[in-house]
Design an enzyme around this catalytic site. Sequence first.
Site, PDB file in Angstrom:
ATOM      1  N   ASP A 327       0.862  -1.177   0.000  1.00 28.23           N
ATOM      2  CA  ASP A 327       0.000   0.000   0.000  1.00 28.23           C
ATOM      3  C   ASP A 327       0.906   1.237   0.000  1.00 28.23           C
ATOM      4  OD1 ASP A 327      -2.147   1.680   0.105  1.00 28.23           O
ATOM      5  OD2 ASP A 327      -3.036   0.835   1.919  1.00 28.23           O
ATOM      6  N   GLU A 528      -9.826   7.476   4.711  1.00 27.91           N
ATOM      7  CA  GLU A 528      -8.708   6.954   5.501  1.00 27.91           C
ATOM      8  C   GLU A 528      -8.613   7.644   6.868  1.00 27.91           C
ATOM      9  OE1 GLU A 528      -5.170   5.832   3.291  1.00 27.91           O
ATOM     10  OE2 GLU A 528      -6.207   6.206   1.405  1.00 27.91           O
TER      11      GLU A 528
END
Length: 856
Positions: A327, A528
Amino acid sequence: MKRTKSLIAAIVFTFASVACTQISIKEVQERNSMTLPDIEIWPQLDIAVKKSDDVEARVAAVLTGMTLEQKIAQMIQPEIRDISVEDMRKYGFGSYLNGGGAFPNDNKHATPQDWIQLAENMYQASVDASLDGSTIPTMWGTDAVHGHNNVIGATLFPHNIGLGATNNPKLIENIATATATEVMVTGIDWVFAPTVATVRDDRWGRTYESYSADPAIVYEYSKAIVRGLQGKPGKNFLGDSQVISTVKHFIGDGGTVGGDDQGNNIASESDLFRLHAQGYVGGLTAGAQSVMASFNSWHGKKLHGHKYLLTDVLKDKMGFDGFVVGDWNGHGQIAGCTNDNCPQAANAGLDIYMVPTAAWKPLYENLLQQVKDGTIALSRIDDAVTRILRVKIRAGLFEKPSPANRILSGKTQLIGQQSHRDIAKQAVRESLVLLKNKNNILPLSPNMSVLVAGDAAHNIGKQSGGWTITWQGTNNTNEDFPGGSSIYDGIKQRIEAANGTVKLSETGQYKTKPDVAIVVFGEEPYAEGHGDVEHLDYQRGLKSDLALLHRLKADGISVVSIFISGRPLWVNAEINASDAFVAAWLPGSQGSAVADVLFTDALGSMQYNFSGRLSFSWPADPNQATVNVYDFEYNPLLPYGFGLSYGDENVLPDNLSETYEKSITQTSGATLFTGTMQKPWELRVFSGHNLQDITASTATVDNVYYRTVDRVVQEDAFRLAITASNNNSGVQIASKNYFREDMSAHAQSNAVLSFMLKPESAIPNEVLLSMNCETVSDTAGSCAADLNIAEALLALPKNEWSVFTVDVQCFVQKGVTFENMVVPFQLGSKEAFTVSLSEISFTFNQAHEANLSCAD
Ligand code: BGC
Ligand code: BGC
């Protein structure tokens, strides 16, 4: 067999971790009490896509002809903002991505043709052997997480939390099939979806990316979505209308302590499997070809560097034979690593480094060197490249024509096509959960007079949440959603067709008293960690939506609330003030479908019933973030599975408790900025009277320069560079339209205004921290106050982040009335000054230790 760690191992382990990060004693104790890994917990999966001799022989043949440089290039995934087509020609990257809010030519309004053109150019450069000698097709990965959400005009489906409430795996598969088609039209091969987090703490900013707190739903859905995206093994698997899918983020992202994004998961290994691995069991069994490693840690160790979980468990034991992608610079968070130097990740089992920013080049060079000097074994590189090639061959990338010439490419009429929008509408209808329906006020008849209020009523961006065109889902207007509809649009259509009357007023104004008000309100978009919260209290300290509901009720109007949110929130007061209350989650681009369920037809027959059921538990107080189904002690307001249908008896009274145990949460007041602006606050730069709203990551007004910077995570802070001028210049946080916000709770509570700051230049003689309010007599700025904080700033270290707190009494004493706040924060100077700022909020009970106190 399980054994507890030996004392020596525990001490070494603890010592090493304490040296690099700050951890609490509780965490250290929890780590030490952890048992040794038990591989027996993990099953060997019966994966639908089997290895074939043919594919393996082709992989081996390609691999044999590759240079080390070409192999490393397969493992590097840069981002479109940081490489050119010429870089692709020179290096031959195995893949590349566009992050959330990254578009071809940096143009938010890039057309599908622009997307295809970039895909075509990158592909042609990758198979052009003139510079790197390689003809291996590259592949493009994108976050199509609720439809092809970076592309203007795409169908945007409800976010996963809403889909969880539909509990309809077949529908999920259809959504995935439609998404794959829209992605394929733009020439893109691969999506970073589904997120299969089982979220156990609703304070996490990614709760809405999760289908459910129940691993059983996550398991079923993961299977269905992978099947829809990739097609069925043995049938249309990775055919012309399918994309490669990614189950993410491996593993435990939904179970970190405190719901902290990128935080630490301390579940036991059996809980890690039972709760957090079920999406992998489902998705990998269905044949998902990639897995994304997670930012989080398990017992203090980052997943990107976790050999046991990535290699021993996922690949060796469970039998996953695709590739593991990292990621967003996640490898750089491994202890001892940086974004551009991290052999640890490859050694742990990472196959592709997702390396946006300029770090890709040094990372590439360092990896080359590390294979040459034996830090990484060539066999590990060969294994990684074998996995990448295996997936490319399975996906037919070597045979498929170039992106611009594929069967679906350029059929732009397929993007946002009616049949896809119909699937989205079905999903919207089925995702609505009816929490309250007093006296069966719903369904409404369309031939009434209806007032539609609330700032989410006619706001497609707000109803769509994060990961919507932009990364955070902010700065979008209704015009950015051609083919989409707001919730108001649907209400209007139904009412007008039945000759009722409808009026839209965000703030609930009306001349003729309506029969009923439908108020649509809720969370602002976030993505997020920017969405992490400390408690589940909706609009703590602000309660402006509640004020609207109260005003309508006081006028004797029945109120139907439609609540937009990425998670269950504590809204007892809002529920009390509503006759009906609908949890609508984040429905996406087809908001009009909400009205399908709210209204009967003109003759009074029901059109659609409510069928959504909670896939999360609804909290009874703001601290119930971790109350989950199957818990031993389970006392939510509404349990998992709850949801009324028409005809069901209403269960929620009008007098739910509006107070709660104040113990844990009383430290937090209103938050203004935590990476994103919190509603209703907006950020502006100013120079004298020249003001400008911030709508992008950079902004300039005269002598003031603003840009987002990273403190802990991406874009959670901003830098302000002021050059000397005659005007006070700087940054201001103001309420939307300078509407007066009642923040009186903050004036009384021994509170401080708190922010993080990093001085990056000399401190000028005068730095003004200001607030601005309005008196009842309506003269703007009539109770403003400035405070020179220059001297207090001198005490702070330069180029380092410090928390700075100011006793709010300093402002109260200067006449600021918190009842009518319009600018709770403004920082400015006339002199040259560079400073970065982050985390701007009010905090209770800290006045005694404020950097600047003004006690009487
Ligand atoms: C997110 C991932 C996403 C990636 C690429 C990361 O910050 O955690 O979910 O796929 O960025 O945009
Ligand atoms: C996101 C990206 C986004 C970036 C912005 C990442 O964490 O995943 O999609 O573009 O941050 O800095």
